[in-house]
Design a protein around this motif. Structure first.
Motif, mmCIF file in Angstrom:
data_model
loop_
_atom_site.group_PDB
_atom_site.id
_atom_site.type_symbol
_atom_site.label_atom_id
_atom_site.label_comp_id
_atom_site.label_asym_id
_atom_site.label_seq_id
_atom_site.Cartn_x
_atom_site.Cartn_y
_atom_site.Cartn_z
ATOM 1 N N GLU A 23 0.778 -1.273 -0.028
ATOM 2 C CA GLU A 23 0.412 0.158 -0.377
ATOM 3 C C GLU A 23 0.426 1.491 0.006
ATOM 4 O O GLU A 23 0.446 2.209 -1.089
ATOM 5 C CB GLU A 23 -1.180 -0.130 1.617
ATOM 6 N N ALA A 24 2.105 1.337 1.271
ATOM 7 C CA ALA A 24 2.336 2.330 0.782
ATOM 8 C C ALA A 24 3.099 2.261 -0.391
ATOM 9 O O ALA A 24 3.691 3.681 -0.813
ATOM 10 C CB ALA A 24 4.145 1.866 2.096
ATOM 11 N N LEU A 25 3.725 1.245 -1.100
ATOM 12 C CA LEU A 25 4.573 1.694 -2.498
ATOM 13 C C LEU A 25 3.524 2.189 -3.441
ATOM 14 O O LEU A 25 3.924 3.409 -4.516
ATOM 15 C CB LEU A 25 5.021 -0.112 -2.773
ATOM 16 N N ALA A 26 2.174 1.906 -3.104
ATOM 17 C CA ALA A 26 1.449 2.213 -4.581
ATOM 18 C C ALA A 26 1.009 3.666 -4.086
ATOM 19 O O ALA A 26 1.769 4.466 -4.954
ATOM 20 C CB ALA A 26 -0.122 1.306 -4.254
ATOM 21 N N ALA A 27 0.721 4.314 -3.197
ATOM 22 C CA ALA A 27 1.069 5.435 -2.386
ATOM 23 C C ALA A 27 2.163 6.284 -3.137
ATOM 24 O O ALA A 27 1.590 6.902 -3.728
ATOM 25 C CB ALA A 27 0.744 6.281 -1.375
ATOM 26 N N SER A 28 3.286 5.923 -2.693
ATOM 27 C CA SER A 28 4.649 6.530 -3.847
ATOM 28 C C SER A 28 4.521 6.913 -4.826
ATOM 29 O O SER A 28 4.930 8.085 -5.384
ATOM 30 C CB SER A 28 5.478 5.605 -3.100
ATOM 31 N N LYS A 29 4.092 5.554 -5.091
ATOM 32 C CA LYS A 29 4.104 6.018 -7.184
ATOM 33 C C LYS A 29 3.210 6.740 -7.580
ATOM 34 O O LYS A 29 3.259 7.493 -8.517
ATOM 35 C CB LYS A 29 3.515 4.308 -7.326
ATOM 36 N N GLU A 30 2.067 6.787 -6.627
ATOM 37 C CA GLU A 30 0.801 7.808 -6.919
ATOM 38 C C GLU A 30 1.618 9.299 -7.013
ATOM 39 O O GLU A 30 0.733 9.745 -7.950
ATOM 40 C CB GLU A 30 -0.186 7.207 -6.686
ATOM 41 N N GLY A 31 2.520 9.270 -5.852
ATOM 42 C CA GLY A 31 2.572 10.904 -5.953
ATOM 43 C C GLY A 31 3.486 11.010 -6.176
ATOM 44 O O GLY A 31 3.840 11.929 -6.709
ATOM 45 N N MET A 32 4.691 10.001 -6.512
ATOM 46 C CA MET A 32 5.733 10.458 -7.264
ATOM 47 C C MET A 32 5.216 10.178 -9.321
ATOM 48 O O MET A 32 5.491 11.791 -9.823
ATOM 49 C CB MET A 32 6.597 9.224 -7.744
ATOM 50 N N GLN A 33 3.941 10.228 -9.320
ATOM 51 C CA GLN A 33 3.562 10.495 -11.170
ATOM 52 C C GLN A 33 3.114 11.779 -10.932
ATOM 53 O O GLN A 33 3.063 11.982 -12.154
ATOM 54 C CB GLN A 33 2.381 8.890 -10.770
ATOM 55 N N LEU A 34 2.640 12.413 -9.831
ATOM 56 C CA LEU A 34 1.675 13.288 -10.280
ATOM 57 C C LEU A 34 2.886 14.814 -9.839
ATOM 58 O O LEU A 34 3.015 14.981 -10.724
ATOM 59 C CB LEU A 34 0.721 13.875 -8.456
ATOM 60 N N TRP A 35 4.445 14.224 -9.734
ATOM 61 C CA TRP A 35 5.225 14.792 -9.410
ATOM 62 C C TRP A 35 5.956 15.006 -10.487
ATOM 63 O O TRP A 35 6.394 15.843 -11.327
ATOM 64 C CB TRP A 35 5.835 14.177 -8.360
ATOM 65 N N LEU A 36 6.133 13.782 -11.127
ATOM 66 C CA LEU A 36 7.209 13.549 -12.190
ATOM 67 C C LEU A 36 6.154 13.566 -14.180
ATOM 68 O O LEU A 36 6.575 14.413 -14.477
ATOM 69 C CB LEU A 36 7.555 11.754 -12.442
ATOM 70 N N ASN A 37 4.765 13.863 -14.150
ATOM 71 C CA ASN A 37 3.812 13.965 -14.791
ATOM 72 C C ASN A 37 2.931 15.196 -15.484
ATOM 73 O O ASN A 37 3.734 15.642 -16.637
ATOM 74 C CB ASN A 37 3.466 12.911 -15.116
ATOM 75 N N VAL A 38 3.561 15.910 -13.806
ATOM 76 C CA VAL A 38 1.789 17.196 -14.062
ATOM 77 C C VAL A 38 2.950 18.405 -13.393
ATOM 78 O O VAL A 38 3.478 19.206 -14.696
ATOM 79 C CB VAL A 38 1.190 17.117 -13.601
ATOM 80 N N LEU A 39 3.445 18.153 -12.482
ATOM 81 C CA LEU A 39 4.815 18.927 -11.488
ATOM 82 C C LEU A 39 5.789 19.526 -12.232
ATOM 83 O O LEU A 39 6.333 20.122 -12.271
ATOM 84 C CB LEU A 39 4.561 18.625 -9.845
ATOM 85 N N LEU A 40 6.516 18.232 -12.700
ATOM 86 C CA LEU A 40 8.122 18.736 -13.084
ATOM 87 C C LEU A 40 8.074 19.395 -14.844
ATOM 88 O O LEU A 40 8.335 20.610 -14.535
ATOM 89 C CB LEU A 40 8.660 17.593 -13.073
#
Length: 326
Positions: A23-40
């Motif tokens: 569950e922690a890995l899935a949440a981390s991936k979700e947050g990092m996808q938001l960062w990598l695909n949108v924020l960055l």
């Protein structure tokens, strides 16, 4: 007290990572996808380019010809007007970041920086139009209505702080006190500094998104978040995640409208920490950010209260009618 909070928070999150790694890995991936695909890709180029303008002192010079208008209408200098425009177009937390950079580079005074922080940090038009109205509300609420509500509340807040809180207290830096660009400074130096500052800022924001994504997953594991209170708590923790869950919620459209306006006006705790990290570490400015900007959000919610109450009437009346009939 704050140290104890961080210790408890860290230990609880470490336990969650060890006990529920999937569950922690899935949440981390979700947050990092938001960062990598949108924020960055969206935020980083903008931060680099605006950094160059600020370090070369061009931010204020571009708006200098109409400085009188900015003074009369908004009560800010030309450099301060740059923070207003950028904050209005780019939203959280860029407005606070630009204000901090202008203050750190001696382009605006401390009093003007405090004043700007009260109304330059809010949701961007692109976020409101695309994510909030189109994706979350399915275009069932006109975007102009949502824009009008937020614009009216921000203008009211600006007038309140300008003519009541900071009346006769806003000072502009004179030309001799502003930081001059060294003649020997090369364009390469400005570019290098702007790139490093941009990456530092975006990386810091990514760290907060990651931690709050894991925190949201931790809470969701032990508490059912698929209800009205759960959606609200999720949005209070992290705005984008909360709105994403809210769009698929099986609740009345008026409640969705209510919660999206409330959560977007509040901004979320994650954005609060992001803004705190981007503001210059200066005692007076730091305290200003943690007080006036939070007052700004409370006032915005109060201004929205009447509209939100009217919004809920169509939901309440059928419920009352069914109770009377029964």
């Amino acid at each position: 007290m704050r140290k104890i909070f961080y210790i408890v928070f860290s230990i609880s999150q470490i336990c969650f990572l060890l006990l529920y790694p999937q569950e922690a890995l899935a949440a981390s991936k979700e947050g990092m996808q938001l960062w990598l695909n949108v924020l960055l890709p969206v935020l980083l180029p903008f931060l680099i380019l605006t950094g160059i303008l600020i370090h070369t002192n061009m931010a204020g010079k571009l708006l200098q010809p109409v400085e009188v208008i900015w003074n009369k209408v908004l009560g800010v200098s030309a450099a301060g007007a740059y923070a207003v425009i950028v904050g209005a177009l780019c939203g959280y937390p860029v407005g606070a970041k630009i204000t901090s950079d202008l203050y750190e580079n001696h382009q605006i005074s401390e009093s003007e920086a405090k004043y700007l922080l009260t109304f330059t940090n809010h949701a961007s038009p692109v976020f409101v139009r695309t994510y909030l109205c189109h994706i979350c509300l399915k275009d069932q609420i006109p975007a102009r209505t949502v824009f009008g509500i937020f614009a009216l509340s921000d203008i009211t807040i600006m007038l309140l702080f300008r003519f009541v809180v900071y009346r006769n207290k806003i000072q502009f830096l004179s030309a001799d006190k502003k930081k001059k660009t060294p003649v020997s400074s090369s364009s390469g130096a400005f570019l290098d500094v702007s790139i490093m500052n941009g990456f530092e800022t975006v990386t810091r924001l990514g760290g907060y998104i990651l931690m709050f994504s894991i925190l949201s997953a931790c809470i969701s594991h032990f508490w059912n978040m698929k209800n009205l209170i759960g959606y609200t708590l999720s949005g209070i923790l992290e705005l984008t995640t909360g709105l994403c869950r809210l769009q698929n919620a099986n609740i009345h459209m008026q409640w969705k409208y209510l919660l999206t306006l409330f959560l977007t006006a509040f901004g979320g705790i994650c954005i609060t920490f992001q803004t705190r990290s981007l503001v210059t570490i200066n005692d007076s400015l730091y305290n200003s950010k943690t007080s006036e900007w939070n007052y700004n959000r409370v006032i915005r919610l109060i201004l929205l209260q009447d509209h939100l109450t009217d919004c809920l009437l169509p939901v309440r009346l059928p419920v009352l009618h069914d109770k009377i009939r029964s």
